[in-house]
Design a protein around this motif. Sequence first.
Motif, PDB file in Angstrom:
ATOM      1  N   GLU A 101      40.668 -58.687 109.525  1.00  0.00           N
ATOM      2  CA  GLU A 101      39.611 -58.051 108.921  1.00  0.00           C
ATOM      3  C   GLU A 101      39.285 -58.900 107.545  1.00  0.00           C
ATOM      4  O   GLU A 101      40.206 -59.585 107.325  1.00  0.00           O
ATOM      5  N   PRO A 102      38.142 -58.659 106.957  1.00  0.00           N
ATOM      6  CA  PRO A 102      37.910 -59.561 105.463  1.00  0.00           C
ATOM      7  C   PRO A 102      38.813 -59.111 104.454  1.00  0.00           C
ATOM      8  O   PRO A 102      39.230 -57.938 104.472  1.00  0.00           O
ATOM      9  N   LEU A 103      39.258 -59.900 103.749  1.00  0.00           N
ATOM     10  CA  LEU A 103      40.284 -59.443 102.639  1.00  0.00           C
ATOM     11  C   LEU A 103      39.695 -59.851 101.333  1.00  0.00           C
ATOM     12  O   LEU A 103      38.836 -60.635 101.311  1.00  0.00           O
ATOM     13  N   THR A 104      40.215 -59.013 100.175  1.00  0.00           N
ATOM     14  CA  THR A 104      39.986 -59.220  98.904  1.00  0.00           C
ATOM     15  C   THR A 104      41.125 -59.524  98.058  1.00  0.00           C
ATOM     16  O   THR A 104      42.303 -58.770  98.646  1.00  0.00           O
ATOM     17  N   ASP A 105      40.909 -59.834  97.032  1.00  0.00           N
ATOM     18  CA  ASP A 105      42.233 -59.982  96.081  1.00  0.00           C
ATOM     19  C   ASP A 105      43.533 -60.582  96.673  1.00  0.00           C
ATOM     20  O   ASP A 105      44.442 -59.981  96.292  1.00  0.00           O
ATOM     21  N   GLN A 106      43.328 -61.789  97.085  1.00  0.00           N
ATOM     22  CA  GLN A 106      44.315 -62.537  97.529  1.00  0.00           C
ATOM     23  C   GLN A 106      45.118 -62.943  96.224  1.00  0.00           C
ATOM     24  O   GLN A 106      44.539 -63.032  95.138  1.00  0.00           O
TER      25      GLN A 106
ATOM     26  N   ARG B 127      42.363 -55.188  91.441  1.00  0.00           N
ATOM     27  CA  ARG B 127      41.461 -54.080  91.621  1.00  0.00           C
ATOM     28  C   ARG B 127      42.196 -52.830  92.521  1.00  0.00           C
ATOM     29  O   ARG B 127      43.399 -52.968  92.864  1.00  0.00           O
TER      30      ARG B 127
ATOM     31  N   PRO C 161      46.130 -68.375  99.529  1.00  0.00           N
ATOM     32  CA  PRO C 161      44.631 -67.927 100.074  1.00  0.00           C
ATOM     33  C   PRO C 161      44.892 -67.547 101.563  1.00  0.00           C
ATOM     34  O   PRO C 161      45.488 -68.089 102.233  1.00  0.00           O
ATOM     35  N   ARG C 162      44.140 -66.438 101.813  1.00  0.00           N
ATOM     36  CA  ARG C 162      44.297 -65.784 103.129  1.00  0.00           C
ATOM     37  C   ARG C 162      43.029 -65.239 103.561  1.00  0.00           C
ATOM     38  O   ARG C 162      42.386 -64.839 102.619  1.00  0.00           O
ATOM     39  N   GLY C 163      42.430 -65.415 104.802  1.00  0.00           N
ATOM     40  CA  GLY C 163      40.935 -64.896 105.210  1.00  0.00           C
ATOM     41  C   GLY C 163      40.893 -64.697 106.492  1.00  0.00           C
ATOM     42  O   GLY C 163      41.728 -65.144 107.529  1.00  0.00           O
ATOM     43  N   LYS C 164      39.930 -63.952 106.775  1.00  0.00           N
ATOM     44  CA  LYS C 164      39.749 -63.346 108.074  1.00  0.00           C
ATOM     45  C   LYS C 164      39.401 -64.640 109.076  1.00  0.00           C
ATOM     46  O   LYS C 164      38.799 -65.485 108.766  1.00  0.00           O
TER      47      LYS C 164
ATOM     48  N   LEU D 212      39.637 -51.114  97.819  1.00  0.00           N
ATOM     49  CA  LEU D 212      39.653 -52.165  99.019  1.00  0.00           C
ATOM     50  C   LEU D 212      39.754 -51.358 100.313  1.00  0.00           C
ATOM     51  O   LEU D 212      39.155 -52.075 101.053  1.00  0.00           O
TER      52      LEU D 212
ATOM     53  N   ARG E 187      32.838 -61.582  93.605  1.00  0.00           N
ATOM     54  CA  ARG E 187      31.985 -62.489  94.388  1.00  0.00           C
ATOM     55  C   ARG E 187      30.707 -61.445  95.092  1.00  0.00           C
ATOM     56  O   ARG E 187      29.781 -62.127  95.522  1.00  0.00           O
TER      57      ARG E 187
ATOM     58  N   LYS F 233      44.330 -73.708 106.617  1.00  0.00           N
ATOM     59  CA  LYS F 233      42.952 -72.536 106.974  1.00  0.00           C
ATOM     60  C   LYS F 233      41.648 -73.115 106.911  1.00  0.00           C
ATOM     61  O   LYS F 233      40.646 -72.581 107.333  1.00  0.00           O
ATOM     62  N   HIS F 234      41.604 -74.378 106.178  1.00  0.00           N
ATOM     63  CA  HIS F 234      40.347 -75.124 106.329  1.00  0.00           C
ATOM     64  C   HIS F 234      39.814 -75.531 107.628  1.00  0.00           C
ATOM     65  O   HIS F 234      38.833 -75.613 107.837  1.00  0.00           O
ATOM     66  N   THR F 235      40.959 -75.831 108.526  1.00  0.00           N
ATOM     67  CA  THR F 235      40.442 -76.295 109.778  1.00  0.00           C
ATOM     68  C   THR F 235      40.837 -75.518 110.964  1.00  0.00           C
ATOM     69  O   THR F 235      40.584 -75.552 111.986  1.00  0.00           O
TER      70      THR F 235
ATOM     71  N   THR G  84      41.804 -66.547 110.570  1.00  0.00           N
ATOM     72  CA  THR G  84      42.735 -67.677 110.536  1.00  0.00           C
ATOM     73  C   THR G  84      44.181 -67.045 110.876  1.00  0.00           C
ATOM     74  O   THR G  84      44.335 -65.835 110.578  1.00  0.00           O
TER      75      THR G  84
ATOM     76  N   LEU H   8      46.894 -52.578 106.249  1.00  0.00           N
ATOM     77  CA  LEU H   8      45.678 -52.108 105.900  1.00  0.00           C
ATOM     78  C   LEU H   8      45.598 -51.059 106.759  1.00  0.00           C
ATOM     79  O   LEU H   8      44.656 -50.484 107.068  1.00  0.00           O
TER      80      LEU H   8
ATOM     81  N   GLN I 285      36.186 -66.616 100.790  1.00  0.00           N
ATOM     82  CA  GLN I 285      36.707 -65.765 101.892  1.00  0.00           C
ATOM     83  C   GLN I 285      37.993 -65.740 102.009  1.00  0.00           C
ATOM     84  O   GLN I 285      38.776 -64.726 102.270  1.00  0.00           O
ATOM     85  N   CYS I 286      38.837 -66.899 101.562  1.00  0.00           N
ATOM     86  CA  CYS I 286      40.049 -66.890 101.503  1.00  0.00           C
ATOM     87  C   CYS I 286      40.791 -66.973 100.197  1.00  0.00           C
ATOM     88  O   CYS I 286      41.655 -66.401  99.851  1.00  0.00           O
ATOM     89  N   HIS I 287      40.166 -67.814  99.236  1.00  0.00           N
ATOM     90  CA  HIS I 287      40.687 -68.102  97.907  1.00  0.00           C
ATOM     91  C   HIS I 287      40.292 -66.787  96.985  1.00  0.00           C
ATOM     92  O   HIS I 287      39.292 -66.263  97.223  1.00  0.00           O
ATOM     93  N   THR I 288      41.187 -66.370  96.039  1.00  0.00           N
ATOM     94  CA  THR I 288      40.616 -65.398  95.432  1.00  0.00           C
ATOM     95  C   THR I 288      39.669 -65.695  94.380  1.00  0.00           C
ATOM     96  O   THR I 288      39.296 -66.927  93.799  1.00  0.00           O
TER      97      THR I 288
END
Lengths: 158, 245
Positions: free
Chosen positions: B159-164, A129, B169-172, A134, A94, B136-138, B174, B77, A117-120
Amino acid sequence: MGSGLVRLGLLASALLLAGLVATLTGCSKVEPPAPELLAQARGDQCVEPTDLMRRDHMNILMHERDEAKRYGRRNPDHSFVGCIDCHVSPTASRDEPATHFCLACHEFNAVRMDCFQCHTDRPSDAPPRQRADLDRSIDQYLSTQAAGPTPVMEIATP
Amino acid sequence: MSEENSPNLSRRQFISGAAAVVASLTVAPGVFLLKPAGAASNADGKRWGLLIDTSKCADGCTACVTACHEENGVHSLGRPQTDAQWIRKVHLTDRATGHQQSLPVMCQHCEHPPCVDVCPTKASFVRPDGIVLVDKHTCIGCRYCMMACPYKARSFIHEPLTDQKPHAPRGKGTVESCTLCVHKVDRGDGTTACVEACNKDGHRAMTFGDLNDPDSEIARRLKEQGSTAIRADLRLNPAVRYQGI
């Protein structure tokens, strides 16, 4: 009196047109996504006709996400993970939209989505990776948040 | 420590029960005045739950925690105060006798979850099969649900995440918690990562199943052996039950 108004109107139109031209010439040319950077879709054919997907993929994803999330009625043909698995290259990121099937087009059309931001952003079979990368990216982010030089800055430089 | 298998009738249950009585007034064969409350919302009548036998839960073993976090892509982390925690081991010591116990605690998937009650955007919700989730959409990350949860089961992503993981799905910004491995449930695996890990290690302290299916192992054991709900006094009717505490 009438001709004065007409002259004023013409002047205003000319000014507007000049402004528009100046704005447009100020914009750099937008390059369409380069197909050679994107991986070819891995399936035989898409789950829906291409023109329908181009027009309505967002509606399909949006409507069926609530069904899937809230009621567990998952449609494997219209799953978000399915799109990524088939269309996105395992090496895409991304951070480099030109290599990413979804982001290349969104970038070209100036559509900013926050799905990733949430989905891979990569297919399920992509190798993970490196954890060090990371951690570094998170520390880099934190270092931008922190005021002034902190020990975090030292960690951020490889 | 009270038995919570059949709690006394609450006001809510009394009202819905009254509706069910009305439903029995048939206008003609097959034609009802009213449908019983809840009949339409409970898909297939399932309610997924866990039964945890604390006498078999080994002290110092964290196989369930590791497996859960591995399955759902939750990793540290390096900042323990804000690291997400979907499941944790809790140690209990009876001060009078010194008896020590160890047990896993995660989202208890309540029938009447306080997190759902307080959520201002309806992001916290109960699925028809009883699994409590965050959409997490809402979710706006207000964290009211974290304050409302008596089990301290939820975590906020700072914190911002990568490689979920693709299925998680997980994100900052939420809130998240145990999903009862909803992706495995929907796939028909009939188990969760924590239960698999516990069985693999030979402890067999955790059982996953349909609480509403009288023939399932979990329902049979609950009926024969009884169980305890943590904070049963709150009458939340959790789907995660314990034995031996």
